[in-house]
Design a protein around this motif. Structure first.
Motif, short mmCIF file in Angstrom:
data_model
loop_
_atom_site.label_atom_id
_atom_site.label_comp_id
_atom_site.label_asym_id
_atom_site.label_seq_id
_atom_site.Cartn_x
_atom_site.Cartn_y
_atom_site.Cartn_z
N LEU A 65 48.08 43.51 25.33
CA LEU A 65 48.81 44.62 26.60
C LEU A 65 48.02 44.05 27.83
O LEU A 65 46.96 43.94 28.03
CB LEU A 65 48.42 45.84 26.25
CG LEU A 65 48.88 46.10 24.71
CD1 LEU A 65 48.69 47.62 24.53
CD2 LEU A 65 50.32 46.34 24.52
N PHE A 66 48.77 44.16 29.02
CA PHE A 66 48.14 43.88 30.17
C PHE A 66 48.96 44.77 31.34
O PHE A 66 50.23 45.37 31.19
CB PHE A 66 48.50 42.54 30.65
CG PHE A 66 49.89 42.12 30.71
CD1 PHE A 66 50.36 42.22 32.14
CD2 PHE A 66 50.40 41.39 29.69
CE1 PHE A 66 51.55 41.71 32.20
CE2 PHE A 66 51.63 40.78 29.99
CZ PHE A 66 52.59 41.07 31.35
N THR A 72 47.03 44.26 44.55
CA THR A 72 45.74 43.50 44.60
C THR A 72 45.35 42.44 43.54
O THR A 72 44.34 41.77 43.72
CB THR A 72 44.64 44.76 44.22
OG1 THR A 72 44.85 45.05 42.87
CG2 THR A 72 44.61 46.01 45.07
N GLY A 73 46.41 42.38 42.57
CA GLY A 73 46.30 41.30 41.53
C GLY A 73 45.24 41.52 40.52
O GLY A 73 45.07 40.79 39.68
N VAL A 74 44.51 42.79 40.46
CA VAL A 74 43.61 42.99 39.64
C VAL A 74 44.56 43.75 38.51
O VAL A 74 45.39 44.53 38.49
CB VAL A 74 42.87 44.33 40.16
CG1 VAL A 74 41.91 44.80 39.07
CG2 VAL A 74 41.81 43.76 41.30
N SER A 75 43.94 43.18 37.22
CA SER A 75 44.53 43.57 35.99
C SER A 75 43.92 44.30 34.84
O SER A 75 42.70 44.53 34.96
CB SER A 75 45.30 42.33 35.20
OG SER A 75 45.88 41.43 35.82
N ALA A 94 39.59 40.17 35.13
CA ALA A 94 41.07 40.36 34.57
C ALA A 94 41.83 40.39 35.68
O ALA A 94 42.08 41.49 36.42
CB ALA A 94 40.91 41.67 33.96
N THR A 95 42.20 39.29 36.45
CA THR A 95 43.40 39.36 37.54
C THR A 95 44.33 38.25 36.99
O THR A 95 44.47 37.20 36.18
CB THR A 95 42.61 38.57 38.86
OG1 THR A 95 42.19 37.09 38.50
CG2 THR A 95 41.25 39.38 39.06
N LEU A 96 45.45 38.37 38.03
CA LEU A 96 46.66 37.60 37.80
C LEU A 96 46.27 36.13 38.08
O LEU A 96 46.80 35.27 37.37
CB LEU A 96 47.94 38.18 38.94
CG LEU A 96 49.11 37.50 38.53
CD1 LEU A 96 49.48 37.84 37.18
CD2 LEU A 96 50.16 38.06 39.65
N GLU A 97 45.36 35.93 38.98
CA GLU A 97 45.05 34.26 39.27
C GLU A 97 44.06 34.11 38.14
O GLU A 97 44.45 32.76 37.60
CB GLU A 97 44.39 34.35 40.67
CG GLU A 97 45.31 34.41 41.82
CD GLU A 97 46.62 33.43 41.58
OE1 GLU A 97 46.33 32.15 41.23
OE2 GLU A 97 47.62 34.07 41.74
#
Length: 183
Positions: A65-66, A72-75, A94-97
């Motif tokens: 799960l995410f 911000t791109g922070v996950s 835990a970031t999109l990048e």
């Protein structure tokens, strides 16, 4: 149904984490072979599962799960996401990048296109692609499904599932069919 025409009663024990009663009466009839009759109030029946139980169930099924804050791109990733990537919480930001950095280079354009289409369209995202495991460097096939949740604090929420075995089986079937056609 018993010989005397009375409905039978069976005990069904739901999962120990269930908020429902331990025994549910079950009545049987010729019209509807099994119907559940409970005394559970309607609001309890429709209550959503608590988040910790949902995450625990998803982790047990190896469904990652995410949720990503798109400003911000922070996950936030469940433990199953880290397991799929062959690492533990803290080994990878835990970031999109950081996620995109694990996507196979040949698959990255399609992943970005699917994400852009979801943002520009109805918000639904689906993609199948390879990600690199940090522990072995091997690539695994995943199905990713998600939704853009619009509004203040726009975010991207979804699931990832390892489908490498299924992908391998499909490839083997295609190879077998191709060999058969050459005969």
């Amino acid at each position: 149904m018993g010989n005397d025409g009375d409905p039978g009663t069976a005990s069904v024990i739901p999962h120990s984490l269930s908020p429902f009663p331990a025994v549910w009466p079950v009545s049987c009839s010729p019209v509807c072979p099994v119907s559940l009759e409970t005394s559970v109030p309607a609001p309890l029946m429709s209550a959503p599962l608590p988040a910790d139980r949902l995450v625990a169930g998803a982790d047990a099924a190896l469904i990652g799960l995410f949720e990503t804050d798109l400003s911000t791109g922070v996950s936030t990733w469940s433990d199953a996401v880290y397991a799929l990537l062959g690492c533990r919480r803290g080994d990878l930001p835990a970031t999109l990048e950081a996620w995109r950095a694990q996507v196979h280079p040949d698959d990255l354009p399609g992943v970005r296109d699917a994400f852009a289409a979801a943002r520009a369209g109805d918000g639904l995202y689906t993609a199948t692609y390879r990600v690199r495991r940090l522990d072995t460097g091997a690539y695994r096939w995943i199905d990713a499904r998600g939704r853009i949740v619009r509004g203040p604090g726009e975010r991207f929420v979804g699931v990832v599932v390892d489908v490498s075995e299924r992908h391998g089986e499909v490839a083997a079937l295609r190879d077998s069919e191709a060999r058969f056609r050459r005969l």
